[in-house]
Enzyme design. Structure first.
Site, mmCIF file in Angstrom:
data_model
loop_
_atom_site.group_PDB
_atom_site.id
_atom_site.type_symbol
_atom_site.label_atom_id
_atom_site.label_comp_id
_atom_site.label_asym_id
_atom_site.label_seq_id
_atom_site.Cartn_x
_atom_site.Cartn_y
_atom_site.Cartn_z
ATOM 1 N N ARG A 155 -18.015 11.636 -25.684
ATOM 2 C CA ARG A 155 -16.462 12.125 -24.782
ATOM 3 C C ARG A 155 -16.414 11.005 -26.268
ATOM 4 N NH1 ARG A 155 -18.733 14.108 -21.948
ATOM 5 N NH2 ARG A 155 -19.398 14.178 -20.162
ATOM 6 N N ASN B 251 -5.652 8.424 -0.083
ATOM 7 C CA ASN B 251 -5.090 7.570 -1.358
ATOM 8 C C ASN B 251 -4.580 8.090 -2.487
ATOM 9 O OD1 ASN B 251 -4.911 4.720 -1.790
ATOM 10 N ND2 ASN B 251 -5.887 5.383 -3.487
ATOM 11 N N PHE C 190 -28.106 10.033 -18.784
ATOM 12 C CA PHE C 190 -28.210 10.810 -17.612
ATOM 13 C C PHE C 190 -28.350 12.434 -19.042
ATOM 14 C CE2 PHE C 190 -25.007 8.238 -15.142
ATOM 15 C CZ PHE C 190 -26.228 7.678 -14.573
ATOM 16 N N ASP D 254 0.977 -1.189 -0.426
ATOM 17 C CA ASP D 254 -0.582 -0.353 -0.114
ATOM 18 C C ASP D 254 0.790 1.048 -0.108
ATOM 19 O OD1 ASP D 254 -1.714 2.084 0.548
ATOM 20 O OD2 ASP D 254 -3.053 0.779 1.351
ATOM 21 N N TYR E 44 -11.481 14.120 -7.649
ATOM 22 C CA TYR E 44 -11.110 12.930 -7.993
ATOM 23 C C TYR E 44 -9.855 14.219 -9.464
ATOM 24 C CZ TYR E 44 -9.316 10.402 -11.791
ATOM 25 O OH TYR E 44 -8.714 9.365 -13.127
ATOM 26 N N ASP F 271 -21.054 16.703 -15.347
ATOM 27 C CA ASP F 271 -21.119 16.549 -17.250
ATOM 28 C C ASP F 271 -20.926 17.496 -17.589
ATOM 29 O OD1 ASP F 271 -20.476 13.427 -16.646
ATOM 30 O OD2 ASP F 271 -23.265 13.158 -17.000
HETATM 31 N N1 UDP Z 1 -23.492 7.759 -18.703
HETATM 32 C C1 UDP Z 1 -24.407 7.926 -19.146
HETATM 33 N N2 UDP Z 1 -25.390 6.825 -17.919
HETATM 34 C C2 UDP Z 1 -25.107 5.681 -17.742
HETATM 35 C C3 UDP Z 1 -24.128 5.965 -17.650
HETATM 36 C C4 UDP Z 1 -22.511 7.202 -17.727
HETATM 37 O O1 UDP Z 1 -25.955 8.488 -19.799
HETATM 38 O O2 UDP Z 1 -24.965 4.800 -16.585
HETATM 39 C C5 UDP Z 1 -23.126 9.486 -19.934
HETATM 40 C C6 UDP Z 1 -22.210 10.090 -19.183
HETATM 41 O O3 UDP Z 1 -23.095 11.325 -18.228
HETATM 42 C C7 UDP Z 1 -21.818 10.546 -19.751
HETATM 43 C C8 UDP Z 1 -20.814 9.078 -20.694
HETATM 44 O O4 UDP Z 1 -22.299 8.149 -20.701
HETATM 45 O O5 UDP Z 1 -21.507 11.784 -20.974
HETATM 46 C C9 UDP Z 1 -19.535 8.359 -20.468
HETATM 47 O O6 UDP Z 1 -19.784 8.225 -18.963
HETATM 48 P P1 UDP Z 1 -18.691 7.257 -18.029
HETATM 49 O O7 UDP Z 1 -19.040 7.188 -17.211
HETATM 50 O O8 UDP Z 1 -18.540 6.326 -18.901
HETATM 51 O O9 UDP Z 1 -16.985 8.558 -18.512
HETATM 52 P P2 UDP Z 1 -16.873 10.058 -17.946
HETATM 53 O O10 UDP Z 1 -16.873 10.820 -19.113
HETATM 54 O O11 UDP Z 1 -18.288 10.041 -16.858
HETATM 55 O O12 UDP Z 1 -15.288 9.811 -17.670
#
Ligand code: UDP
Length: 323
Positions: free
Chosen positions: A221, A92, A208, A51, A141, A284
């Protein structure tokens, strides 16, 4: 080279370990197995369950090996969890990384590749995003990664430790062998969730928000195959043999919306994927796409896999996960 990989039992770490081994490097993995999988670490690799928060154990483990360079993945990486529990993330990711950097410095190790993130850019003003975009990390994060980039810069000044911080966009996919892949609990990432719906392990995927300023209203993305990320780490190590410290974006330069991902997954799996529109997930940004010119120029990096390979390889893994 003798290469230490922290977090080598994790998702991106294990794919990188495999590539380093294939290229003939001597690999040493340090992982506390809090999130990683021992099954993902090849038997021939030297493994220490250590660790990073335990400085003495870390120093003792380091002293057992000759180390030419380090790739530092070990960290917690859930944005939502970091918002709910910032203390856990700062401890961490920040304290652990500082311990590692100090111990490496004591040992005279001068080359480190650091796992960073495009979430340092927050809500970017200019897309595709270049490394010149201002840094506005908007969750704990991202702030932990931001802090460690600064720590590395200060150690370079004080002791000549060179680093490459690689700012990943959306890591996805799995090794084409089917032997290693993405296995998170809980799973929060889009592609694994979509594939779990295809498998019948979840009823539906929540989209989302569909009111973003994009073509179909859903977030865009830049999904990058995990083996292309692994390749960039190897290149960063080679570059550090005589290159200067760098921060470099890693993405394909092409973005896909949430709806496009779900549609592509339906096509590849041949199964219906039920979806529902829900409210936006806080924090987001609408569009995150990399300008990857620097990675191409500095590292000679050229990502090989597109979205079809990403989803096909992820699907192969999810049909038959090994851990
Ligand atoms: N997303 C979504 N539904 C989910 C998980 C993610 O609509 O159950 C969307 C999220 O809002 C983002 C994209 O998918 O726009 C990618 O999300 P992820 O969590 O995979 O990666 P991040 O971009 O957050 O690193």
């Amino acid at each position: 080279m003798n290469i230490l990989v922290t977090g080598g039992a994790g998702y991106i770490g294990s794919h990188t370990v495999k590539l380093l081994q294939q290229k003939g490097h001597n690999v040493i993995v340090f992982d506390n197995l809090s999130r990683g999988h021992i099954e993902a670490v090849p038997e021939e690799v030297s493994f220490e369950k250590v660790d990073l928060l335990d400085f003495d154990s870390l120093s003792n483990a380091l002293n057992k090996y000759e180390i030419d360079a380090v790739i530092h993945f070990a960290a917690f990486a859930y944005v939502g969890e970091s918002v709910d529990n910032p203390g856990m993330y700062y401890t961490n990711n920040v304290s652990g990384s500082i311990n590692l950097i100090k111990a490496l410095n004591n040992k005279g190790v001068k080359k480190i590749v650091f796992s960073s993130t495009c979430s340092l850019y927050g809500n970017p003003e200019i897309v595709p995003i270049s490394e010149k975009e201002s840094l506005k990390p908007i969750n704990p994060y991202a702030k932990t990664k931001f802090m460690i980039e600064h720590v590395l810069a200060d150690f370079e000044i004080s002791s000549g430790m060179k680093y490459v911080a690689l700012r990943y966009f959306n890591a996805a996919g799995a090794d084409f062998s089917g032997q290693i892949g993405e296995s998170h609990a809980p799973e929060t990432h889009l592609i694994p969730i979509v594939l779990q719906v295809a498998l019948g392990k979840r009823e539906k995927v929540s989209i989302f928000g569909d009111d973003y300023p994009t073509n179909d209203g859903t977030c865009i993305r830049d999904y990058i195959h995990v083996n292309d990320l692994a390749d960039a780490h190897l290149r960063a190590l080679q570059y550090l043999n005589d290159g200067e410290s760098q921060v470099i974006n890693l993405g394909t330069g092409r973005g896909y919306s949430v709806k496009e991902i779900i549609d592509k997954a339906e096509e590849i799996t041949g199964r219906p994927i039920k979806r529902e529109i829900t409210s936006r997930r806080p924090g987001d940004p609408a569009v995150l796409i990399a300008d990857n010119k620097k990675a191409r120029e500095v590292l000679g990096w050229n990502p090989q896999s597109g979205l079809t390979d990403i989803i096909k390889s992820a699907w192969q893994w999810h049909l038959n996960p090994k851990y």
